[in-house]
Design a protein around this motif. Structure first.
Motif, PDB file in Angstrom:
ATOM      1  N   GLN A  35       0.830  -1.196   0.000  1.00  0.00           N
ATOM      2  CA  GLN A  35       0.000   0.000   0.000  1.00  0.00           C
ATOM      3  C   GLN A  35       0.872   1.258   0.000  1.00  0.00           C
ATOM      4  OE1 GLN A  35      -2.493   0.460   3.456  1.00  0.00           O
ATOM      5  NE2 GLN A  35      -3.885   1.911   2.448  1.00  0.00           N
ATOM      6  N   ARG A  36       1.996   1.195   0.714  1.00  0.00           N
ATOM      7  CA  ARG A  36       2.923   2.330   0.745  1.00  0.00           C
ATOM      8  C   ARG A  36       3.405   2.678  -0.668  1.00  0.00           C
ATOM      9  NH1 ARG A  36       7.087   0.643   5.644  1.00  0.00           N
ATOM     10  NH2 ARG A  36       5.731   1.205   7.411  1.00  0.00           N
ATOM     11  N   ARG A  37       3.872   1.665  -1.379  1.00  0.00           N
ATOM     12  CA  ARG A  37       4.399   1.904  -2.721  1.00  0.00           C
ATOM     13  C   ARG A  37       3.301   2.404  -3.657  1.00  0.00           C
ATOM     14  NH1 ARG A  37       8.158   1.207  -6.489  1.00  0.00           N
ATOM     15  NH2 ARG A  37       7.578   0.401  -8.535  1.00  0.00           N
ATOM     16  N   GLU A  38       2.140   1.794  -3.562  1.00  0.00           N
ATOM     17  CA  GLU A  38       1.036   2.191  -4.428  1.00  0.00           C
ATOM     18  C   GLU A  38       0.654   3.655  -4.205  1.00  0.00           C
ATOM     19  OE1 GLU A  38      -1.588   2.069  -7.412  1.00  0.00           O
ATOM     20  OE2 GLU A  38      -0.169   0.493  -6.868  1.00  0.00           O
ATOM     21  N   LYS A  39       0.643   4.075  -2.950  1.00  0.00           N
ATOM     22  CA  LYS A  39       0.277   5.463  -2.638  1.00  0.00           C
ATOM     23  C   LYS A  39       1.347   6.428  -3.129  1.00  0.00           C
ATOM     24  CE  LYS A  39      -2.480   8.499  -0.775  1.00  0.00           C
ATOM     25  NZ  LYS A  39      -3.836   8.744  -1.347  1.00  0.00           N
ATOM     26  N   LEU A  40       2.607   6.088  -2.950  1.00  0.00           N
ATOM     27  CA  LEU A  40       3.689   6.930  -3.444  1.00  0.00           C
ATOM     28  C   LEU A  40       3.608   7.094  -4.961  1.00  0.00           C
ATOM     29  CD1 LEU A  40       6.711   5.581  -1.338  1.00  0.00           C
ATOM     30  CD2 LEU A  40       5.716   7.870  -1.182  1.00  0.00           C
ATOM     31  N   LEU A  41       3.359   5.992  -5.642  1.00  0.00           N
ATOM     32  CA  LEU A  41       3.246   6.032  -7.095  1.00  0.00           C
ATOM     33  C   LEU A  41       2.051   6.875  -7.535  1.00  0.00           C
ATOM     34  CD1 LEU A  41       4.024   2.292  -7.954  1.00  0.00           C
ATOM     35  CD2 LEU A  41       5.503   4.261  -8.401  1.00  0.00           C
ATOM     36  N   HIS A  42       0.944   6.714  -6.846  1.00  0.00           N
ATOM     37  CA  HIS A  42      -0.283   7.435  -7.206  1.00  0.00           C
ATOM     38  C   HIS A  42      -0.106   8.946  -7.067  1.00  0.00           C
ATOM     39  CE1 HIS A  42      -4.545   8.396  -7.547  1.00  0.00           C
ATOM     40  NE2 HIS A  42      -4.433   9.096  -6.429  1.00  0.00           N
ATOM     41  N   VAL A  43       0.440   9.371  -5.931  1.00  0.00           N
ATOM     42  CA  VAL A  43       0.598  10.806  -5.682  1.00  0.00           C
ATOM     43  C   VAL A  43       1.622  11.409  -6.637  1.00  0.00           C
ATOM     44  CG1 VAL A  43       1.277  12.555  -3.997  1.00  0.00           C
ATOM     45  CG2 VAL A  43      -0.098  10.595  -3.270  1.00  0.00           C
ATOM     46  N   THR A  44       2.730  10.714  -6.854  1.00  0.00           N
ATOM     47  CA  THR A  44       3.763  11.227  -7.745  1.00  0.00           C
ATOM     48  C   THR A  44       3.250  11.338  -9.171  1.00  0.00           C
ATOM     49  OG1 THR A  44       5.477  10.229  -6.353  1.00  0.00           O
ATOM     50  CG2 THR A  44       6.121  10.888  -8.580  1.00  0.00           C
ATOM     51  N   ARG A  45       2.521  10.315  -9.616  1.00  0.00           N
ATOM     52  CA  ARG A  45       1.975  10.357 -10.977  1.00  0.00           C
ATOM     53  C   ARG A  45       1.046  11.554 -11.138  1.00  0.00           C
ATOM     54  NH1 ARG A  45       1.920   7.169 -15.186  1.00  0.00           N
ATOM     55  NH2 ARG A  45       2.946   5.512 -13.996  1.00  0.00           N
ATOM     56  N   HIS A  46       0.197  11.782 -10.152  1.00  0.00           N
ATOM     57  CA  HIS A  46      -0.698  12.953 -10.222  1.00  0.00           C
ATOM     58  C   HIS A  46       0.103  14.242 -10.337  1.00  0.00           C
ATOM     59  CE1 HIS A  46      -3.797  15.914  -9.234  1.00  0.00           C
ATOM     60  NE2 HIS A  46      -2.873  16.451  -8.460  1.00  0.00           N
ATOM     61  N   ASN A  47       1.132  14.413  -9.507  1.00  0.00           N
ATOM     62  CA  ASN A  47       1.905  15.652  -9.504  1.00  0.00           C
ATOM     63  C   ASN A  47       2.637  15.882 -10.817  1.00  0.00           C
ATOM     64  OD1 ASN A  47       1.056  16.198  -6.892  1.00  0.00           O
ATOM     65  ND2 ASN A  47       2.924  15.420  -5.935  1.00  0.00           N
ATOM     66  N   LEU A  48       3.180  14.826 -11.391  1.00  0.00           N
ATOM     67  CA  LEU A  48       3.878  14.973 -12.664  1.00  0.00           C
ATOM     68  C   LEU A  48       2.900  15.263 -13.803  1.00  0.00           C
ATOM     69  CD1 LEU A  48       6.528  12.114 -12.344  1.00  0.00           C
ATOM     70  CD2 LEU A  48       6.910  14.578 -12.129  1.00  0.00           C
ATOM     71  N   GLN A  49       1.753  14.593 -13.791  1.00  0.00           N
ATOM     72  CA  GLN A  49       0.741  14.864 -14.817  1.00  0.00           C
ATOM     73  C   GLN A  49       0.187  16.285 -14.677  1.00  0.00           C
ATOM     74  OE1 GLN A  49      -1.893  11.510 -14.125  1.00  0.00           O
ATOM     75  NE2 GLN A  49      -0.943  10.328 -15.774  1.00  0.00           N
ATOM     76  N   ALA A  50       0.050  16.747 -13.431  1.00  0.00           N
ATOM     77  CA  ALA A  50      -0.401  18.119 -13.211  1.00  0.00           C
ATOM     78  C   ALA A  50       0.631  19.114 -13.743  1.00  0.00           C
ATOM     79  CB  ALA A  50      -0.650  18.360 -11.722  1.00  0.00           C
ATOM     80  N   THR A  51       1.902  18.800 -13.583  1.00  0.00           N
ATOM     81  CA  THR A  51       2.958  19.659 -14.120  1.00  0.00           C
ATOM     82  C   THR A  51       2.869  19.736 -15.636  1.00  0.00           C
ATOM     83  OG1 THR A  51       4.430  19.131 -12.269  1.00  0.00           O
ATOM     84  CG2 THR A  51       5.461  19.980 -14.271  1.00  0.00           C
ATOM     85  N   ILE A  52       2.592  18.622 -16.271  1.00  0.00           N
ATOM     86  CA  ILE A  52       2.428  18.614 -17.726  1.00  0.00           C
ATOM     87  C   ILE A  52       1.224  19.468 -18.128  1.00  0.00           C
ATOM     88  CG2 ILE A  52       1.848  17.141 -19.706  1.00  0.00           C
ATOM     89  CD1 ILE A  52       3.557  14.936 -18.312  1.00  0.00           C
ATOM     90  N   ARG A  53       0.144  19.363 -17.375  1.00  0.00           N
ATOM     91  CA  ARG A  53      -1.029  20.223 -17.646  1.00  0.00           C
ATOM     92  C   ARG A  53      -0.643  21.694 -17.541  1.00  0.00           C
ATOM     93  NH1 ARG A  53      -5.861  19.095 -13.855  1.00  0.00           N
ATOM     94  NH2 ARG A  53      -6.800  20.669 -15.210  1.00  0.00           N
TER      95      ARG A  53
END
Length: 317
Positions: A35-53
Motif C-alpha cells: 500500500q505504501r508503494r502504491e500510494k507513493l506512485l499514485h501521488v507522484t503520478r498525479h503531480n507529474l501529470q499536473a505539471t504537464i497540464r
C-alpha cells in the motif's frame, strides 16, 4: 529589450491541478508495504501529470517562465523511505523535459527555507545536500540538468554573519560540483541583504536572483542602479538573461507577506530601473494569485506608454 513574466507551481485557472499533493511520513508508516508503494506512485503520478497540464497551459497563454513544485515526489528525501522515484516515471519526466525544450520554456526549482548551508549542525547540511540532489535528479531525469536552475537562500546568521558565511563556503563546497553549477542564490527578507547575497554569488561564481520585495523589506541597502548591473554580470557566463523575483506586500503591517496580486505602483520603480539598464530579463511573480497575477501585471504594464505586450507573459520596451 524584453521582460518575460512567470509564476510559481500552480496555475489557479486550472481545475484540480496542484502539482504538490503530499503523503506524510506518519500516514505512510501506518500502511502495509504494498500500500505504501502504491500510494507513493499514485501521488507522484498525479503531480507529474499536473505539471504537464501546467506546461500546456503556459504554452497556450504565452508564459515562458515557470517554477516547478519542489513537492513533486512525496517523501523523496526522507531517510527512512528511500524509494526510486525516477524509474517508474521516466516517460513523464521525459515528457516534461521535451515540452520545456520544444517550446523554449525556462523552468526552475526553489527548495524550501530549510535547505541551507550556514548551519553549525552537520545534519542540517546533510539534509540540504540530500534535498539539492533530489532536485537535481529530477532535472536530470527531465534532461534539463544543464539548463534549469535550483534557487536557494544563503541561510541563517546564527548570531554571527561572518562565521555563518564562512560555514556557507565550507558546507556548500561539500555539494557535488555539477549541482553547485546549477545553483542560484536569492536575497531574503530578514537576514542577508541584496548586497550581502551579491558578495556571496560573486565569490562563488553563482548567478544572483534579486528579489525586489525582499530588498524593500530588508533595509533597502544599495540602490537599484548599483545592484542591477552587478546582477547581470553574475549571469553572463550562463548565456541566459538574469532572473528576478517580484511580489508586493500584503498590507502595511504584513510587509513581508505576499499580496494576492502585484501592486503596479510598488513594482514600477523596479521595472523602470530594469528599463533604464536596457537589457532583457525574466521576472518570476510570487504573488498568491500565481498565473492570474502574472497575466494581470503584464496587462497593466502594457497600458504604459513605451511598453508593448508581445505575448501573454511578455513585454517589449
Amino acid at each position: 529589450m524584453r521582460l518575460r513574466f512567470g509564476y510559481v507551481s500552480t496555475a489557479l485557472s486550472l481545475w484540480e491541478a496542484s502539482p504538490s499533493r503530499t503523503l506524510t511520513f506518519t500516514k505512510w508508516s501506518k500502511m502495509e508495504r504494498d500500500q505504501r508503494r502504491e500510494k507513493l506512485l499514485h501521488v507522484t503520478r498525479h503531480n507529474l501529470q499536473a505539471t504537464i497540464r501546467m506546461l500546456h497551459y503556459n504554452i497556450a497563454h504565452g508564459i515562458e517562465l515557470y517554477r516547478m513544485s519542489s513537492s513533486l515526489v512525496p517523501l523523496a528525501t526522507h531517510p527512512e523511505v528511500k524509494w526510486d522515484y525516477v524509474t517508474p516515471f521516466q516517460d513523464l519526466f521525459q515528457e516534461i523535459g521535451e515540452l520545456v525544450q520544444r517550446y523554449y520554456l525556462r523552468v526552475s526549482f526553489h527548495p524550501n527555507q530549510f535547505t541551507l548551508f550556514t548551519s553549525p549542525e552537520e545534519h542540517v547540511t546533510i539534509n540540504a545536500i540530500r534535498d539539492m540532489t533530489y532536485h537535481y535528479d529530477m532535472l536530470e531525469a527531465m534532461g534539463l540538468h544543464k539548463d534549469a536552475r535550483i534557487n536557494i537562500h544563503v541561510g541563517g546568521a546564527y548570531g554571527n554573519k561572518i562565521e555563518a558565511l564562512a560555514r556557507f563556503k565550507d558546507n556548500f563546497s561539500k555539494l557535488d560540483k555539477k549541482i553547485r553549477k546549477q545553483t542560484t542564490i536569492e536575497n531574503d527578507d530578514k537576514t542577508y541583504t541584496a548586497l550581502e547575497t551579491l558578495n556571496v554569488c560573486e565569490e562563488q561564481g553563482l548567478p544572483f536572483v534579486f528579489d525586489y520585495h525582499h530588498h524593500w523589506a530588508n533595509s533597502l541597502e544599495g540602490s537599484l542602479d548599483v545592484i542591477i548591473p552587478r546582477v547581470f554580470v553574475t549571469w553572463e557566463h550562463t548565456g541566459m538573461p538574469p532572473k528576478f523575483h517580484l511580489s508586493s506586500p500584503k498590507s502595511n503591517k504584513a510587509i513581508r507577506a505576499h499580496a494576492d496580486y502585484v501592486d503596479i505602483d510598488f513594482a514600477l520603480p523596479f521595472i523602470k530601473a530594469l528599463k533604464a539598464y536596457g537589457q532583457s530579463a525574466d521576472i518570476m511573480i510570487e504573488a498568491k494569485s500565481k498565473d492570474q497575477a502574472a497575466l494581470k501585471l503584464v496587462e497593466e504594464l502594457s497600458q504604459i506608454r513605451g511598453f508593448k505586450r508581445i505575448s501573454g507573459g511578455a513585454i517589449e520596451i
